[in-house]
Motif scaffolding. Sequence first.
Motif, PDB file in Angstrom:
ATOM      1  N   ASP A 121       6.494  -7.351   3.721  1.00  0.00           N
ATOM      2  CA  ASP A 121       6.910  -7.090   2.338  1.00  0.00           C
ATOM      3  C   ASP A 121       5.839  -7.538   1.342  1.00  0.00           C
ATOM      4  N   PHE A 122       4.595  -7.622   1.793  1.00  0.00           N
ATOM      5  CA  PHE A 122       3.563  -8.212   0.942  1.00  0.00           C
ATOM      6  C   PHE A 122       3.255  -7.344  -0.278  1.00  0.00           C
ATOM      7  N   ARG A 123       2.811  -8.032  -1.320  1.00  0.00           N
ATOM      8  CA  ARG A 123       2.347  -7.401  -2.558  1.00  0.00           C
ATOM      9  C   ARG A 123       1.056  -8.102  -2.975  1.00  0.00           C
ATOM     10  N   ALA A 124       0.014  -7.327  -3.286  1.00  0.00           N
ATOM     11  CA  ALA A 124      -1.254  -7.895  -3.741  1.00  0.00           C
ATOM     12  C   ALA A 124      -1.160  -8.190  -5.231  1.00  0.00           C
ATOM     13  N   VAL A 125      -1.553  -9.395  -5.610  1.00  0.00           N
ATOM     14  CA  VAL A 125      -1.422  -9.838  -7.008  1.00  0.00           C
ATOM     15  C   VAL A 125      -2.746 -10.417  -7.494  1.00  0.00           C
ATOM     16  N   GLY A 126      -3.331  -9.828  -8.504  1.00  0.00           N
ATOM     17  CA  GLY A 126      -4.534 -10.360  -9.120  1.00  0.00           C
ATOM     18  C   GLY A 126      -5.777 -10.106  -8.288  1.00  0.00           C
ATOM     19  N   GLY A 127      -6.913 -10.107  -8.944  1.00  0.00           N
ATOM     20  CA  GLY A 127      -8.169  -9.935  -8.239  1.00  0.00           C
ATOM     21  C   GLY A 127      -8.348  -8.522  -7.709  1.00  0.00           C
ATOM     22  N   ALA A 128      -8.915  -8.425  -6.511  1.00  0.00           N
ATOM     23  CA  ALA A 128      -9.230  -7.125  -5.903  1.00  0.00           C
ATOM     24  C   ALA A 128      -7.991  -6.556  -5.222  1.00  0.00           C
ATOM     25  N   VAL A 129      -7.038  -6.075  -6.028  1.00  0.00           N
ATOM     26  CA  VAL A 129      -5.765  -5.609  -5.478  1.00  0.00           C
ATOM     27  C   VAL A 129      -5.941  -4.399  -4.572  1.00  0.00           C
ATOM     28  N   GLN A 187     -10.120  -8.767   9.624  1.00  0.00           N
ATOM     29  CA  GLN A 187      -9.363  -9.746  10.418  1.00  0.00           C
ATOM     30  C   GLN A 187      -7.867  -9.509  10.289  1.00  0.00           C
ATOM     31  N   TRP A 188      -7.420  -9.123   9.098  1.00  0.00           N
ATOM     32  CA  TRP A 188      -6.002  -8.801   8.929  1.00  0.00           C
ATOM     33  C   TRP A 188      -5.606  -7.608   9.792  1.00  0.00           C
ATOM     34  N   ARG A 189      -6.433  -6.574   9.788  1.00  0.00           N
ATOM     35  CA  ARG A 189      -6.135  -5.397  10.615  1.00  0.00           C
ATOM     36  C   ARG A 189      -5.988  -5.793  12.078  1.00  0.00           C
ATOM     37  N   ALA A 190      -6.912  -6.613  12.553  1.00  0.00           N
ATOM     38  CA  ALA A 190      -6.871  -7.038  13.954  1.00  0.00           C
ATOM     39  C   ALA A 190      -5.640  -7.888  14.231  1.00  0.00           C
ATOM     40  N   GLN A 191      -5.274  -8.748  13.294  1.00  0.00           N
ATOM     41  CA  GLN A 191      -4.117  -9.614  13.509  1.00  0.00           C
ATOM     42  C   GLN A 191      -2.829  -8.814  13.567  1.00  0.00           C
ATOM     43  N   VAL A 192      -2.659  -7.850  12.656  1.00  0.00           N
ATOM     44  CA  VAL A 192      -1.450  -7.028  12.665  1.00  0.00           C
ATOM     45  C   VAL A 192      -1.378  -6.206  13.947  1.00  0.00           C
ATOM     46  N   ALA A 193      -2.513  -5.664  14.372  1.00  0.00           N
ATOM     47  CA  ALA A 193      -2.530  -4.905  15.630  1.00  0.00           C
ATOM     48  C   ALA A 193      -2.158  -5.805  16.806  1.00  0.00           C
ATOM     49  N   LEU A 216      -4.929  -2.764   3.168  1.00  0.00           N
ATOM     50  CA  LEU A 216      -4.141  -3.404   4.224  1.00  0.00           C
ATOM     51  C   LEU A 216      -2.835  -2.655   4.446  1.00  0.00           C
ATOM     52  N   ARG A 217      -2.233  -2.150   3.378  1.00  0.00           N
ATOM     53  CA  ARG A 217      -1.000  -1.369   3.523  1.00  0.00           C
ATOM     54  C   ARG A 217      -1.238  -0.149   4.409  1.00  0.00           C
ATOM     55  N   HIS A 218      -2.349   0.554   4.166  1.00  0.00           N
ATOM     56  CA  HIS A 218      -2.686   1.707   5.007  1.00  0.00           C
ATOM     57  C   HIS A 218      -2.857   1.275   6.455  1.00  0.00           C
ATOM     58  N   ALA A 219      -3.525   0.152   6.670  1.00  0.00           N
ATOM     59  CA  ALA A 219      -3.753  -0.334   8.030  1.00  0.00           C
ATOM     60  C   ALA A 219      -2.432  -0.651   8.724  1.00  0.00           C
ATOM     61  N   VAL A 220      -1.496  -1.269   8.001  1.00  0.00           N
ATOM     62  CA  VAL A 220      -0.192  -1.606   8.581  1.00  0.00           C
ATOM     63  C   VAL A 220       0.553  -0.341   8.990  1.00  0.00           C
ATOM     64  N   LEU A 221       0.552   0.662   8.122  1.00  0.00           N
ATOM     65  CA  LEU A 221       1.254   1.903   8.442  1.00  0.00           C
ATOM     66  C   LEU A 221       0.610   2.616   9.628  1.00  0.00           C
ATOM     67  N   GLU A 222      -0.711   2.520   9.749  1.00  0.00           N
ATOM     68  CA  GLU A 222      -1.388   3.110  10.907  1.00  0.00           C
ATOM     69  C   GLU A 222      -0.965   2.407  12.194  1.00  0.00           C
ATOM     70  N   VAL A 223      -0.903   1.073  12.152  1.00  0.00           N
ATOM     71  CA  VAL A 223      -0.479   0.318  13.337  1.00  0.00           C
ATOM     72  C   VAL A 223       0.953   0.679  13.702  1.00  0.00           C
ATOM     73  N   CYS A 224       1.832   0.791  12.715  1.00  0.00           N
ATOM     74  CA  CYS A 224       3.231   1.125  12.990  1.00  0.00           C
ATOM     75  C   CYS A 224       3.353   2.507  13.614  1.00  0.00           C
ATOM     76  N   ALA A 225       2.503   3.439  13.166  1.00  0.00           N
ATOM     77  CA  ALA A 225       2.538   4.791  13.735  1.00  0.00           C
ATOM     78  C   ALA A 225       1.999   4.801  15.169  1.00  0.00           C
ATOM     79  N   GLU A 226       0.990   3.960  15.423  1.00  0.00           N
ATOM     80  CA  GLU A 226       0.377   3.916  16.761  1.00  0.00           C
ATOM     81  C   GLU A 226       1.193   3.095  17.754  1.00  0.00           C
ATOM     82  N   GLN A 227       2.004   2.148  17.241  1.00  0.00           N
ATOM     83  CA  GLN A 227       2.787   1.254  18.106  1.00  0.00           C
ATOM     84  C   GLN A 227       4.277   1.381  17.769  1.00  0.00           C
ATOM     85  N   PRO A 228       4.920   2.494  18.110  1.00  0.00           N
ATOM     86  CA  PRO A 228       6.331   2.686  17.738  1.00  0.00           C
ATOM     87  C   PRO A 228       7.258   1.620  18.316  1.00  0.00           C
TER      88      PRO A 228
END
Length: 505
Positions: free
Chosen positions: A330-338, A305-311, A344-356
């Motif tokens: 500027d998000f940072r994952a803290v605690g749990g399943a970091v 759902q996060w991937r879809a929302q960022v896209a 999600l960071r990879h997904a964000v960078l992929e979206v940025c590359a696909e949507q200049p």
Amino acid sequence: MAEAPSADHPAPDPTLAPAPGGVIPAFAPSALLSWLTRSVGEAAMPDPSVVPAGTPLRGAIAVLRRSDAPACLVAGADGRAIGLLCSDTLVREAMFHVDPATPVERVMQGPAALIGAGEPLHQAAARLRREGRRALGVVDADGRPDGLLTAEAALTPMLAPVAAFVDRVGLPGWADRAGLWAALLRDGQDPVAVQAGIGGMIDALVARLSEGIVRAMGEAGWGEPPVRFTVLMMGSGGRHESFLHPDQDNGLILEDYPDELHGLVDHWFIEFSERFTRALAAAGFPLCRGHVMATNPVWRKSISQWRAQVAGWAHRRSLQSVMWADIFLDFRAVGGAVELGEALRHAVLEVCAEQPNYLKQLSWEHVRHDVPLGLFGQLLGEPGAEHHHEIDLKLRATLPLVGLIRTLALRNGIHATGTLERLRALIAAGRVSDGFGVMLAEDFAILTAMRARQQLADLEAGRVIGNHLALAGLGERERKRLVRLFRSIDTLRRVAAQEFGGRLG
């Protein structure tokens, strides 16, 4: 009349006593002063194990095993200490197959490993470090065994009050954290390093609160989390660049789950989010007025759902999505399943590359605003009568400097979230020149110091903590620094405009 200390009304902890003015806790200097005035005998373990000279090694080993101490003193025929036998010495000697019948004085550390009970504790700590020892044998005025001083025991009187304070930061509330910040700044510490250090402490607090809420919900009948998750810290908290009074900017990433489990999963995490944000508020982090919190479904989603929302944000490029991106990216994952945060960071960078054009839009929000410099390079105050002789350092400096470095970093596939981390990565990638990069790093440090001093002054004066810097109170050096800062931001605007193919306003 003052009430006497009791179980219900304990005496105040002197290591947390405020300095004159009631704002800055004196835990650091008071702990140091107390340590400097202590003697070795006050910190040493009493009643040390003692073996007489002539005792075979096997006998000394038996004594150490019974006492569970790291060392024992060796006494001569007159009862005076002549040396120290440490367990690590025995291990070392055993490696060389020393006869167990060997007398202890053959392998012990001699009189150099002894110290008088009345000697200053700080000198003993210095000796332990300098000589590489784990312990010193303590003797009384007559030279007789009186105690054992380990390196840990030598340092605990100084470090324990500080550690206790740090462990409580966030739990008693806002005042303690502000006091720690203030004490470090008053001590002349680098404000950027203070931000990073306190940011790490806040991460630890968030992780601890999250774990505690999971346990509490389990005990209350909610069961274990239905899926793995991690907490997102966003905005300045995600960058470890918060100032004195940050509010909450947080969310959750959940592991993907089947659609038919949505009701169960959402029910559990709604409850978790309510408890979590209330706990942060109680720890001194006000609720976000813009509702950028895990209680808002916009900021509580599965990884898909996060991937879809960022896209979707990148595709729409609305003003709202741009505003959210300034906080979210500027998000940072803290605690749990970091690891969900890294996915999600990879997904964000992929979206940025696909949507200049998405990054171009984000950059344009900062490129299009002029810096507050006049035609002849003079500093200009804010529009309107209220702040005409002031500059909003957050609006005019921090937001464009941080935002432009962010978009350039995302454009170049950089994973880092901190501004200086991103800048170093841009320099390493050759996207920002060494000279300009160093200048931007210096400007960032100067800006951080100015904002920190301004907020500290607001705190001590009892004012609402703000971001407006009065121009009238600036010295010539500070004016020159601000002018250089805004010129650097202006140059960065032009770099970004060229990078994204935009025009300057």
